[in-house]
Design an enzyme around this catalytic site. Structure first.
Site, short mmCIF file in Angstrom:
data_model
loop_
_atom_site.label_atom_id
_atom_site.label_comp_id
_atom_site.label_asym_id
_atom_site.label_seq_id
_atom_site.Cartn_x
_atom_site.Cartn_y
_atom_site.Cartn_z
N MET A 104 -73.35 -114.22 28.02
CA MET A 104 -73.92 -115.14 29.02
C MET A 104 -73.27 -114.85 30.37
SD MET A 104 -74.89 -118.61 27.07
CE MET A 104 -73.31 -119.39 27.03
N GLY A 105 -72.72 -113.66 30.55
CA GLY A 105 -72.12 -113.29 31.83
C GLY A 105 -70.75 -113.92 32.01
N HIS A 155 -64.94 -109.90 26.61
CA HIS A 155 -66.24 -109.21 26.55
C HIS A 155 -66.02 -107.70 26.61
CE1 HIS A 155 -67.69 -113.09 28.50
NE2 HIS A 155 -68.48 -112.99 27.45
N LYS A 199 -63.79 -115.72 18.49
CA LYS A 199 -63.44 -117.01 19.09
C LYS A 199 -64.53 -118.04 18.70
CE LYS A 199 -64.05 -118.25 23.39
NZ LYS A 199 -64.85 -119.50 23.27
N ASP A 200 -65.77 -117.59 18.79
CA ASP A 200 -66.89 -118.44 18.35
C ASP A 200 -67.18 -118.10 16.90
OD1 ASP A 200 -67.73 -119.79 20.96
OD2 ASP A 200 -67.65 -117.69 21.52
O1 PAF Z 1 -71.39 -116.31 22.70
C1 PAF Z 1 -72.19 -116.31 23.66
O2 PAF Z 1 -71.87 -115.93 24.79
C2 PAF Z 1 -73.60 -116.80 23.45
O3 PAF Z 1 -73.63 -117.85 22.55
C3 PAF Z 1 -74.59 -115.68 23.01
C4 PAF Z 1 -74.22 -115.11 21.66
C5 PAF Z 1 -74.60 -114.59 24.06
C6 PAF Z 1 -76.00 -116.26 22.90
O4 PAF Z 1 -76.44 -116.78 24.12
#
Ligand code: PAF
Length: 279
Positions: A29-30, A36, A149-150
Site C-alpha cells: 500500500m506504498g 518492504h 508482521k501481518d
Molecule cells: O499488507 C498490506 O500492505 C496490504 O494489506 C496488502 C497485502 C498490500 C493488501 O492491500
C-alpha cells in the site's frame, strides 16, 4: 523500471516477459520502508522479474479516518523502488481496480477471519482477500511475498489461495525491525516523537512473554502482559493472545508438539500497531 497504472498495459508487458521467466510479486500500500524492501530483495533473488503494486485499498479500512490518514509517498516510493532495481510497478486507481463498485467480496477463511484482528477490524479481511485475489488475477505471479508482521493476513491469504485454487506460491518473510525492536510499518511514520520513544516496549514485552511461556500458562502470561501495559500511560493494549500458528485458535498451555505465536495490538495515541513472535 516500468510504471503502469492501467491493467491492460501491465498485462501486455508481463505477457511479453513471462516466457521462461518467473514472476515474483510484492503487493504493497506504498509508504515503503526497509521491511518492504527486504520482501522485494527476496523476490529479486528468487525470480527473474519482480512486480510491486502500490495501491491503498479502500475496502480493507474499517475506519474512513484511517484510510484518509494512511501515509501516501508515491514519488519517494518510486525512487526507492528504482534504487533497488525493481522491474515493474503497478499503481492503479481505485476505479481501475473496482470500476464503480468499491466493495469487498465475502470470503470464508475457515474461521481464521474471526480471531484477533477479525474481532476489532470489521470486514478487514474480506477487503484484503478481495484486493489480493484481484491483484493475483491481474499479475498472475509465480510467487508472492508477504511480511510476517501481518501474520494473520498471511495465513488468510494462504487459505484463500488454497480454497480458490489460485496458482501462486505464497511466501512469508521475517519481520523487519528497527534497531530498538519496533516492527517496521508504514504507520510508524505517523507516530509523534513522544510515542516513538515508548513503542519499542511492545516488542520488549512480547520477547519477555516468550520467555515466561516456558514456565507459565497462556492465561498467566496474558495477565502479566496486561498488567505491564497498565504502567504505560502512552500505550493502550488492545489485545495480547497466544495462538496456534496454523489455526490461530487460542492456546492454553505450552505443548512441544504445537507451534504457537504471541500476537499483540496496541494503540499509541491514534496509531494502531501490531506485532507477533514465534514461541
Ligand atoms: O499488507 C498490506 O500492505 C496490504 O494489506 C496488502 C497485502 C498490500 C493488501 O492491500
Amino acid at each position: 523500471m516500468l510504471v503502469f497504472a492501467k491493467i491492460k498495459s501491465l498485462q501486455q508487458k508481463i505477457k511479453s516477459l513471462k516466457k521462461g521467466n518467473s514472476i515474483g510479486f510484492v503487493p504493497t500500500m506504498g509508504a515503503l520502508h526497509e521491511g518492504h524492501l527486504s520482501l522485494i530483495k527476496q523476490a529479486k533473488k528468487e525470480n527473474n522479474i519482480v512486480v510491486v503494486s502500490i495501491f491503498v485499498n479502500p475496502t480493507q479500512f474499517d475506519k474512513k479516518e484511517d484510510l484518509i490518514n494512511y501515509p501516501k509517498t508515491i514519488d519517494y516510493d518510486l525512487s526507492l523502488l528504482k534504487s533497488i532495481f525493481c522491474d515493474i510497478v503497478f499503481t492503479p486507481t481505485a476505479e481501475e481496480i473496482y470500476a464503480d463498485n468499491i466493495q469487498s467480496q465475502l470470503f470464508d477463511f475457515d474461521g481464521l477471519e474471526y480471531q484477533m484482528e477479525g474481532k476489532f477490524r470489521d470486514g478487514h479481511f474480506n477487503g484484503v482477500g478481495t484486493i489480493v485475489k484481484r491483484l493475483f488475477e491481474i499479475v498472475k505471479p509465480h510467487k508472492a511475498y508477504f511480511g510476517e508482521k501481518d501474520y494473520q493476513q498471511l495465513q488468510i491469504i494462504r487459505k484463500m489461495v488454497e480454497k480458490h485454487l489460485i496458482p501462486v506460491r505464497v511466501i512469508g518473510c521475517d519481520i523487519f525491525r528497527e534497531e530498538d525492536g519496533l516492527a517496521m510499518s508504514s504507520r510508524n511514520s505517523r507516530l509523534t516523537k513522544k510515542h516513538r520513544t515508548v513503542v519499542p516496549f511492545i516488542y520488549k514485552t512480547i520477547k519477555y512473554a516468550k520467555k515466561k511461556f516456558g514456565t507459565k500458562n497462556a492465561l498467566e502470561v496474558t495477565n502479566w502482559v496486561e498488567n505491564e501495559f497498565k504502567h504505560q500511560p502512552l500505550l493502550k493494549l488492545e489485545y495480547f493472545e497466544i495462538a496456534d500458528e496454523e489455526t490461530l485458535l487460542p492456546v492454553k498451555n505450552k505443548d512441544p508438539k504445537q507451534k504457537s505465536r504471541a500476537f499483540i495490538a496496541v494503540f499509541a495515541d491514534k496509531i494502531r500497531l501490531i506485532d507477533n513472535i514465534s514461541l
